[in-house]
Design a protein around this motif. Structure first.
Motif, mmCIF file in Angstrom:
data_model
loop_
_atom_site.group_PDB
_atom_site.id
_atom_site.type_symbol
_atom_site.label_atom_id
_atom_site.label_comp_id
_atom_site.label_asym_id
_atom_site.label_seq_id
_atom_site.Cartn_x
_atom_site.Cartn_y
_atom_site.Cartn_z
ATOM 1 N N VAL A 53 -19.367 1.211 -58.989
ATOM 2 C CA VAL A 53 -19.915 1.282 -60.029
ATOM 3 C C VAL A 53 -21.247 1.850 -60.003
ATOM 4 O O VAL A 53 -21.725 2.412 -59.646
ATOM 5 C CB VAL A 53 -19.517 -0.466 -60.518
ATOM 6 C CG1 VAL A 53 -20.499 -0.620 -61.509
ATOM 7 C CG2 VAL A 53 -18.638 -0.834 -60.121
ATOM 8 N N THR A 54 -20.930 3.073 -61.538
ATOM 9 C CA THR A 54 -22.201 4.606 -61.632
ATOM 10 C C THR A 54 -22.425 3.715 -62.555
ATOM 11 O O THR A 54 -21.609 3.295 -63.455
ATOM 12 C CB THR A 54 -21.642 5.450 -60.988
ATOM 13 O OG1 THR A 54 -20.706 5.882 -61.537
ATOM 14 C CG2 THR A 54 -21.200 5.654 -59.895
ATOM 15 N N ASP A 55 -23.627 3.956 -63.597
ATOM 16 C CA ASP A 55 -23.762 3.902 -65.062
ATOM 17 C C ASP A 55 -24.254 5.614 -65.328
ATOM 18 O O ASP A 55 -23.506 6.753 -64.519
ATOM 19 C CB ASP A 55 -25.323 3.666 -65.053
ATOM 20 C CG ASP A 55 -26.404 4.434 -64.724
ATOM 21 O OD1 ASP A 55 -26.419 5.283 -63.082
ATOM 22 O OD2 ASP A 55 -27.030 4.036 -64.195
ATOM 23 N N GLY A 56 -23.782 5.642 -66.877
ATOM 24 C CA GLY A 56 -23.379 6.901 -67.083
ATOM 25 C C GLY A 56 -24.369 6.631 -68.523
ATOM 26 O O GLY A 56 -24.868 5.827 -69.306
ATOM 27 N N ARG A 95 -6.104 5.773 -60.967
ATOM 28 C CA ARG A 95 -6.394 5.965 -59.289
ATOM 29 C C ARG A 95 -7.595 6.856 -59.239
ATOM 30 O O ARG A 95 -8.767 6.756 -58.580
ATOM 31 C CB ARG A 95 -5.332 7.080 -58.740
ATOM 32 C CG ARG A 95 -3.607 5.779 -58.573
ATOM 33 C CD ARG A 95 -2.759 7.034 -57.592
ATOM 34 N NE ARG A 95 -1.024 6.826 -57.407
ATOM 35 C CZ ARG A 95 -0.721 7.499 -58.678
ATOM 36 N NH1 ARG A 95 -0.999 8.300 -59.377
ATOM 37 N NH2 ARG A 95 0.418 7.095 -58.807
ATOM 38 N N ASN A 96 -8.034 7.564 -60.050
ATOM 39 C CA ASN A 96 -9.115 8.053 -60.719
ATOM 40 C C ASN A 96 -10.578 7.330 -59.981
ATOM 41 O O ASN A 96 -11.731 8.175 -59.876
ATOM 42 C CB ASN A 96 -9.506 9.505 -61.405
ATOM 43 C CG ASN A 96 -10.523 10.243 -61.386
ATOM 44 O OD1 ASN A 96 -10.595 10.961 -60.490
ATOM 45 N ND2 ASN A 96 -11.091 10.271 -63.171
ATOM 46 N N VAL A 97 -10.847 6.384 -60.955
ATOM 47 C CA VAL A 97 -11.176 5.384 -61.826
ATOM 48 C C VAL A 97 -11.199 4.311 -60.061
ATOM 49 O O VAL A 97 -11.631 3.547 -60.270
ATOM 50 C CB VAL A 97 -10.973 4.397 -62.820
ATOM 51 C CG1 VAL A 97 -11.793 5.770 -63.259
ATOM 52 C CG2 VAL A 97 -10.229 3.761 -63.078
ATOM 53 N N GLY A 98 -10.148 4.875 -59.524
ATOM 54 C CA GLY A 98 -10.294 3.372 -58.631
ATOM 55 C C GLY A 98 -8.680 2.790 -58.114
ATOM 56 O O GLY A 98 -9.022 1.233 -57.551
ATOM 57 N N LEU A 99 -8.288 2.607 -59.577
ATOM 58 C CA LEU A 99 -7.400 1.742 -59.632
ATOM 59 C C LEU A 99 -5.413 1.811 -59.099
ATOM 60 O O LEU A 99 -6.009 2.672 -58.561
ATOM 61 C CB LEU A 99 -6.744 1.193 -61.205
ATOM 62 C CG LEU A 99 -8.447 0.872 -62.105
ATOM 63 C CD1 LEU A 99 -8.403 0.580 -63.513
ATOM 64 C CD2 LEU A 99 -8.757 -0.839 -61.805
ATOM 65 N N ASN A 100 -4.729 1.081 -59.275
ATOM 66 C CA ASN A 100 -3.214 1.287 -58.623
ATOM 67 C C ASN A 100 -2.700 2.652 -60.253
ATOM 68 O O ASN A 100 -2.996 2.228 -60.801
ATOM 69 C CB ASN A 100 -3.154 -0.380 -58.821
ATOM 70 C CG ASN A 100 -3.231 -0.801 -57.041
ATOM 71 O OD1 ASN A 100 -3.679 0.160 -56.000
ATOM 72 N ND2 ASN A 100 -3.434 -2.277 -57.483
ATOM 73 N N GLY A 101 -2.429 2.606 -59.552
ATOM 74 C CA GLY A 101 -1.221 3.835 -60.073
ATOM 75 C C GLY A 101 -0.821 3.050 -61.677
ATOM 76 O O GLY A 101 -1.034 3.460 -62.943
ATOM 77 N N GLY A 145 -23.714 3.353 -69.678
ATOM 78 C CA GLY A 145 -22.008 2.427 -69.761
ATOM 79 C C GLY A 145 -22.213 2.137 -68.304
ATOM 80 O O GLY A 145 -22.542 3.060 -67.294
ATOM 81 N N LEU A 146 -21.237 1.323 -67.681
ATOM 82 C CA LEU A 146 -21.300 1.451 -66.058
ATOM 83 C C LEU A 146 -19.887 1.602 -66.343
ATOM 84 O O LEU A 146 -18.451 1.168 -66.634
ATOM 85 C CB LEU A 146 -21.086 -0.305 -65.812
ATOM 86 C CG LEU A 146 -22.613 -0.296 -66.513
ATOM 87 C CD1 LEU A 146 -22.801 -1.966 -65.940
ATOM 88 C CD2 LEU A 146 -23.248 0.176 -65.010
ATOM 89 N N ILE A 147 -18.702 1.950 -65.002
ATOM 90 C CA ILE A 147 -17.582 2.354 -64.441
ATOM 91 C C ILE A 147 -17.418 2.923 -63.040
ATOM 92 O O ILE A 147 -18.282 2.794 -62.135
ATOM 93 C CB ILE A 147 -16.361 3.279 -65.555
ATOM 94 C CG1 ILE A 147 -15.339 2.978 -65.238
ATOM 95 C CG2 ILE A 147 -17.766 4.384 -65.123
ATOM 96 C CD1 ILE A 147 -14.378 3.902 -66.055
ATOM 97 N N GLY A 148 -16.334 1.293 -62.706
ATOM 98 C CA GLY A 148 -16.255 1.701 -61.458
ATOM 99 C C GLY A 148 -15.982 0.643 -60.338
ATOM 100 O O GLY A 148 -15.525 -0.406 -61.193
ATOM 101 N N LEU A 149 -15.481 0.454 -59.435
ATOM 102 C CA LEU A 149 -14.824 -0.242 -58.238
ATOM 103 C C LEU A 149 -15.650 -1.374 -57.901
ATOM 104 O O LEU A 149 -16.267 -0.289 -56.787
ATOM 105 C CB LEU A 149 -13.715 -0.015 -58.115
ATOM 106 C CG LEU A 149 -12.119 -0.970 -57.717
ATOM 107 C CD1 LEU A 149 -11.702 -1.316 -58.794
ATOM 108 C CD2 LEU A 149 -11.412 -0.047 -56.870
ATOM 109 N N ALA A 150 -15.608 -2.197 -58.263
ATOM 110 C CA ALA A 150 -16.922 -3.486 -57.269
ATOM 111 C C ALA A 150 -16.354 -4.132 -55.831
ATOM 112 O O ALA A 150 -15.141 -4.761 -56.226
ATOM 113 C CB ALA A 150 -18.162 -4.632 -58.037
ATOM 114 N N GLY A 151 -16.787 -3.497 -54.557
ATOM 115 C CA GLY A 151 -15.970 -4.624 -53.463
ATOM 116 C C GLY A 151 -16.572 -3.917 -52.102
ATOM 117 O O GLY A 151 -17.263 -2.944 -52.502
#
Length: 288
Positions: A230-233, A174-180, A217-223
């Motif tokens: 999506v953010t980079d790090g 959930r913290n990264v935007g996904l379902n449980g 790297g990239l991580i996040g939910l695009a939409g």
């Protein structure tokens, strides 16, 4: 565009070749013209008849250039490799320079395998494993188990699997935007991708090598309407590799933030552009 133009365009800061051996072929050679005997200042002095020697010289240069490019693009073998490729740390080796040695002999599923039993092979393995362990597939239990089977040493496999099963919890999803359950919400694209920038060996023995992999790297939910865009790090992964069953496998894995450069002034792309880019551009097999 001449070879010399391409050399200037890439430059040192962009990882270009700092001493292009082909830039001297054709670009710096000059033709000396011999005036006929008599008054050298006469405006109507007859120019000598060009013989076939100039044509032969030009043809020879072109043939040499074509041959050199063909040789450079050839896959090469260990016998053709530079001293730095055969013995890392010797003359001809550089931290980010391609050595010419083919580093990967096969694949384990979609992950490279069969790395050379030397520092170069360990660095290549660490970079490839960083990509696999930072991928979106790690958020799926079945795919994660398959990745761990491919990259983790058998003696460390159960520990990795237990630790990661706990880490990939419902709260983390959930913290990264996904379902449980780790699935992606409808109408969105989940993105998690790691791209190595460079590698460095910090400790090595014939059977154990520690490699640091500097990554972005990239991580996040695009939409549209994503609350977790999506953010980079930037981060550095340290992988302790052991030589087992004819290949390098990861025994330990840790991560720390940075080094991070100053952020640029690029305008952020739309969610659709990011999703299309990640879906449209595949990843790489990394190698020294």
């Amino acid at each position: 565009m001449s070879p010399g133009d391409e050399h200037d365009y890439r430059g040192k800061e962009q990882g270009g070749r700092t001493d292009d051996p082909y830039s001297t072929l054709g670009g710096t050679r000059q033709t000396r013209t011999r005036l006929p005997d008599g008054d050298p200042g006469h405006p109507h002095a007859r120019r000598p008849v060009r013989n076939s020697r100039s044509l032969v010289t030009i043809t020879g240069i072109v043939v040499l250039l074509v041959a050199a490019i063909a040789f450079a693009n050839r896959g090469g073998s260990d016998d053709d490799a530079s001293p730095g490729a055969k013995k890392p740390g010797t003359t001809g080796s550089a931290p980010t320079a391609a050595t010419g040695t083919k580093p990967v002999q096969g694949k384990n599923g979609t992950i490279a395998s069969g790395f050379a039993h030397d520092e170069q092979g360990a660095q290549s393995a660490a970079a490839n494993y960083a990509v696999a362990l930072g991928s979106a597939e790690m958020f799926d239990k079945t795919k994660r188990d398959s990745i761990l089977d491919a990259v983790i040493a058998p003696s460390s496999l159960n520990r990795f699997r237990t630790t990661l099963d706990k880490a990939y919890s419902a709260d983390f999803f959930r913290n990264v935007g996904l379902n449980g359950d780790g699935s992606t919400p409808e109408g969105f694209t989940f993105i998690s991708r790691t791209a190595p920038i460079g590698t460095k060996v910090t400790k090595t023995t014939p059977e154990q090598t520690t490699v640091e992999v500097w990554c972005t790297g990239l991580i996040g939910l695009a939409g549209e309407g994503s609350t977790k865009p999506v953010t980079d790090g930037w981060f550095t992964i340290t992988v302790e590799l052991v030589w087992v069953n004819g290949d390098w496998k990861a025994a330990t894995h840790s991560q720390k933030d940075g080094p991070a450069p100053v952020g640029g002034d690029n305008r952020a792309s739309s969610a659709d552009d990011i999703a299309n880019a990640v879906n449209g551009y595949g990843g790489f097999t990394y190698a020294r």
